[in-house]
Design an enzyme around this catalytic site. Structure first.
Site, short mmCIF file in Angstrom:
data_model
loop_
_atom_site.label_atom_id
_atom_site.label_comp_id
_atom_site.label_asym_id
_atom_site.label_seq_id
_atom_site.Cartn_x
_atom_site.Cartn_y
_atom_site.Cartn_z
N LYS A 197 0.85 -1.20 0.00
CA LYS A 197 0.00 0.00 0.00
C LYS A 197 0.88 1.24 0.00
CE LYS A 197 -1.81 2.91 2.68
NZ LYS A 197 -1.75 4.13 1.86
N THR A 252 5.70 7.77 13.85
CA THR A 252 5.61 7.01 15.10
C THR A 252 4.15 6.89 15.54
OG1 THR A 252 7.83 7.66 15.72
CG2 THR A 252 6.37 7.03 17.52
N GLU A 253 3.40 7.97 15.32
CA GLU A 253 1.97 7.97 15.70
C GLU A 253 1.22 6.83 15.00
OE1 GLU A 253 0.28 11.60 14.36
OE2 GLU A 253 -1.75 11.02 14.96
N GLY A 255 2.62 4.28 13.53
CA GLY A 255 3.27 3.01 13.92
C GLY A 255 2.60 2.42 15.16
N GLU A 272 9.62 1.16 10.87
CA GLU A 272 10.67 2.17 10.66
C GLU A 272 9.97 3.51 10.83
OE1 GLU A 272 13.77 1.72 10.22
OE2 GLU A 272 13.94 -0.36 9.59
N CYS A 306 13.56 10.77 7.41
CA CYS A 306 13.50 10.23 8.78
C CYS A 306 14.84 10.32 9.49
CB CYS A 306 13.03 8.78 8.73
SG CYS A 306 14.05 7.78 7.66
N GLU A 403 9.59 15.87 15.96
CA GLU A 403 10.04 15.71 14.57
C GLU A 403 9.26 16.69 13.69
OE1 GLU A 403 8.80 12.24 12.27
OE2 GLU A 403 10.84 12.04 11.53
P1 NAD Z 1 2.33 8.38 7.90
O1 NAD Z 1 2.58 7.57 9.11
O2 NAD Z 1 1.32 9.43 7.94
O3 NAD Z 1 1.95 7.45 6.66
C1 NAD Z 1 2.73 6.35 6.27
C2 NAD Z 1 1.84 5.32 5.60
O4 NAD Z 1 0.91 4.85 6.57
C3 NAD Z 1 1.02 5.86 4.43
O5 NAD Z 1 0.95 4.86 3.43
C4 NAD Z 1 -0.34 6.06 5.06
O6 NAD Z 1 -1.40 5.95 4.13
C5 NAD Z 1 -0.40 4.92 6.05
N1 NAD Z 1 -1.33 5.12 7.16
C6 NAD Z 1 -1.77 6.30 7.69
N2 NAD Z 1 -2.66 6.06 8.69
C7 NAD Z 1 -2.76 4.71 8.80
C8 NAD Z 1 -3.49 3.84 9.66
N3 NAD Z 1 -4.32 4.31 10.61
N4 NAD Z 1 -3.33 2.50 9.51
C9 NAD Z 1 -2.50 2.02 8.57
N5 NAD Z 1 -1.80 2.78 7.72
C10 NAD Z 1 -1.92 4.12 7.84
O7 NAD Z 1 3.78 8.92 7.52
P2 NAD Z 1 4.16 9.87 6.34
O8 NAD Z 1 3.63 11.21 6.67
O9 NAD Z 1 3.80 9.23 5.04
O10 NAD Z 1 5.76 9.84 6.45
C11 NAD Z 1 6.43 10.65 7.33
C12 NAD Z 1 6.87 9.88 8.55
O11 NAD Z 1 7.55 8.69 8.17
C13 NAD Z 1 7.88 10.65 9.37
O12 NAD Z 1 7.58 10.52 10.73
C14 NAD Z 1 9.20 9.95 9.06
O13 NAD Z 1 10.19 10.10 10.04
C15 NAD Z 1 8.76 8.56 8.87
N6 NAD Z 1 9.73 7.82 8.05
C16 NAD Z 1 10.54 6.91 8.65
C17 NAD Z 1 11.49 6.23 7.92
C18 NAD Z 1 12.41 5.22 8.55
O14 NAD Z 1 13.04 4.45 7.82
N7 NAD Z 1 12.52 5.18 9.86
C19 NAD Z 1 11.60 6.47 6.57
C20 NAD Z 1 10.76 7.41 5.98
C21 NAD Z 1 9.81 8.08 6.74
#
Ligand code: NAD
Length: 501
Positions: A197, A252-253, A255, A272, A306, A403
């Site tokens: 996804k 993280t939220e 996650g 991650e 990230c 962050e």
């Molecule tokens: P996000 O958590 O908003 O979304 C990530 C994915 O999760 C998207 O595909 C989104 O559609 C999905 N998602 C959102 N709500 C969901 C739910 N309730 N259940 C299941 N899936 C859901 O993150 P983002 O805004 O796309 O990315 C930014 C964040 O990602 C930052 O915090 C960044 O640090 C982190 N990040 C971490 C790494 C790493 O390797 N540690 C790499 C890239 C980004």
């Protein structure tokens, strides 16, 4: 910022953008069951460039069923050496379609072209080839048992490494194709099947990649792609009782939500997540290398990264020189559309993200940090914001703790504190993803690296990412590791078999 936003795209990219974008389930391209669409916006122009399907729980059900059937079908009988060849073919397809993939990544995410090309070549292609080479090397062990134990006598115990099963992969928007490949390559090398996804903001390269998957000879149902919103498609995937593992990259939220969604069938989860990584600059650092290194550590991908080094701790003796040098670099970036080759600083992903970052900048000012440069929206089309630097930052300030995920660098000073005291300050965060130490003293470098509580620390460079180097977070930056052998491990389970003879 360049006023001209004129750029050209290849015929093939244009054709792809103009085509109908569907879900890829069980080898077929299909509409979502709701028929609803999600608009895809170029963040550098704010214009719609495509519509994609808004997949929901019914579509996730179909995709998971296809992945489950494929797990025990033709795919399970393909020898690991041939799985490796399939991954190499997929990598060849990326090379053959390099221009389209790079253009789509820029249009979808906003990153500069040079970065899109670098990441697709040096991570997309390489990750597939790296994990292809692992596929035939996956094997178990023979294990001697304790003498006089229950299996006393003639027995043989061996382990086998089996695919973990059906994988749900949920990917963020900041490096969309690479994160999709980072999940797909080890999963397929291990013999798993998956439902991918992509982020709703950046689904296009993953969909184009779906067409390359079709061409590469991967049996139907092994890879399924469902575009959709996080709260519907993502939530349905992470709750699904027939998914064996979720691999998630994102905030993280979210996650934390994924962890609670996964309890239904206790599926395995790797995460991650976010970061707030420290960059520690000693007074003996080679500033000629450190200044561009510190600037890149934070401003790479406009800070939407990230592992961004967003908290600099610098020795007071070199503070001013470092600040002036990084400021000069920040002010030299060419802000504008990534498809204009001279631009090296793109937009943020969305208006929402820009508002969020501006709010943090205002908080930084109101909480007493000194604004050295930037801080403003760039008032043209696109979600641009200037690279921003704060000094006199203290640990209690919101900009030092949360962050921001934007181009905001926070600089703090240290004096003659011990390495432990500096590390305590650097570790004062709920995150633990990356970090770097800049010094000419090898002993200081190693000692400091050992004290930083992060999954990855670099000395005289920042965020050394490579297919072979394990990457992942301590504390609230994640569970598990991706890349390298450890990245493969999390797609495998061990079966022990004992025979008495
Ligand atoms: P996000 O958590 O908003 O979304 C990530 C994915 O999760 C998207 O595909 C989104 O559609 C999905 N998602 C959102 N709500 C969901 C739910 N309730 N259940 C299941 N899936 C859901 O993150 P983002 O805004 O796309 O990315 C930014 C964040 O990602 C930052 O915090 C960044 O640090 C982190 N990040 C971490 C790494 C790493 O390797 N540690 C790499 C890239 C980004």
């Amino acid at each position: 910022m360049s006023n001209k936003q004129e750029f050209t795209i290849s015929e093939e990219t244009r054709r792809f953008l103009d085509s109908e974008h569907l879900l890829f389930i069980n080898g077929d391209w299909v509409k979502s069951s709701s028929g609803e669409l999600i608009p895809v916006i170029d963040p550098a122009t704010e214009k719609k460039i495509a519509d994609v399907q808004s997949g929901g729980s019914d579509d996730i059900d179909s995709a998971v069923k296809a992945a489950r059937d494929a797990l025990s079908g033709e795919w399970s009988k393909i020898p690991s050496h041939d799985r490796a060849q399939i991954l190499h073919r997929l990598s060849d397809e990326i090379e053959a379609n390099f221009l389209v993939l790079s253009e789509l990544e820029v249009l979808d995410n906003g990153m500069p072209m040079e970065l899109a090309q670098y990441s697709i070549a040096s991570h997309g292609v390489t990750l597939l080839r790296y994990y292809a080479s692992w596929a035939p090397k996956i094997h178990g062990k023979t294990i001697p048992v304790s003498p006089g134990g229950a299996m006393n006598g003639d027995s043989l115990t061996y382990t086998k490494r089996e695919p973990i099963g059906v994988v749900g992969a949920i990917v963020p928007w900041n490096s969309p194709l690479i994160f999709a490949i980072l999940k797909l390559a080890p999963a397929l090398a291990a013999g798993c099947t998956l439902v991918l996804k992509p982020a709703e903001l950046t689904p296009l390269t993953t969909l184009f990649f779906g067409h390359l998957i079709e061409k590469s000879g991967i049996p139907k149902g092994v890879v399924n792609i469902v575009t959709g919103l996080g709260e519907s498609a993502g939530d349905a995937l992470s709750k699904h009782n027939d998914v064996d593992k979720i691999t998630f990259t994102g905030s993280t939220e979210v996650g934390k939500k994924i962890v609670s969604s996964s309890v239904g069938n206790l599926k395995k989860v790797t995460l991650e997540l976010g970061g707030k990584s420290p960059v520690i600059v000693f007074d003996d650092a080679d500033l000629e290398k450190t200044i561009p290194g510190v600037a890149r550590a934070c401003f790479f991908l406009q800070g939407q990264n990230c592992m961004a080094g967003t908290r600099v701790f610098v020795h007071e003796d070199v503070h001013d020189e470092l600040v002036n040098g990084v400021k000069a670099m920040a002010e030299s970036f060419q802000i504008g559309h990534g498809l204009i080759q001279t631009n090296d600083f793109g937009p943020l992903i969305s208006e929402e993200q820009r508002k969020r970052v501006i709010k943090y900048i205002k908080q930084g000012i109101s909480e007493g940090a000194t604004l050295i440069c930037g801080g403003n929206e760039v008032n043209e089309e696109g979600f641009f914001i200037e690279p921003t630097i704060f000094t006199d930052v203290t640990a209690e300030m919101t900009i030092a703790r949360e962050e921001i995920f934007g181009p905001v660098l926070c600089i703090e000073k240290f004096g003659n504190e011990s390495l432990e005291e500096i590390a305590n300050r650097a570790n004062q965060t709920t995150y633990g993803l990356s970090g770097s130490v800049w010094t000419s003293d090898i002993s200081t470098g190693h000692k400091m690296a050992a004290l930083i509580d992060s999954g990855q620390v670099s000395i005289n460079c920042h965020a050394a990412v490579d297919s072979a180097i394990p990457f992942g977070g301590n504390k609230q930056s994640g569970w598990g590791r991706e890349f390298g052998e450890e990245g493969l491990d999390s797609y495998l389970k061990t079966k022990a078999t004992t025979v008495m003879y």
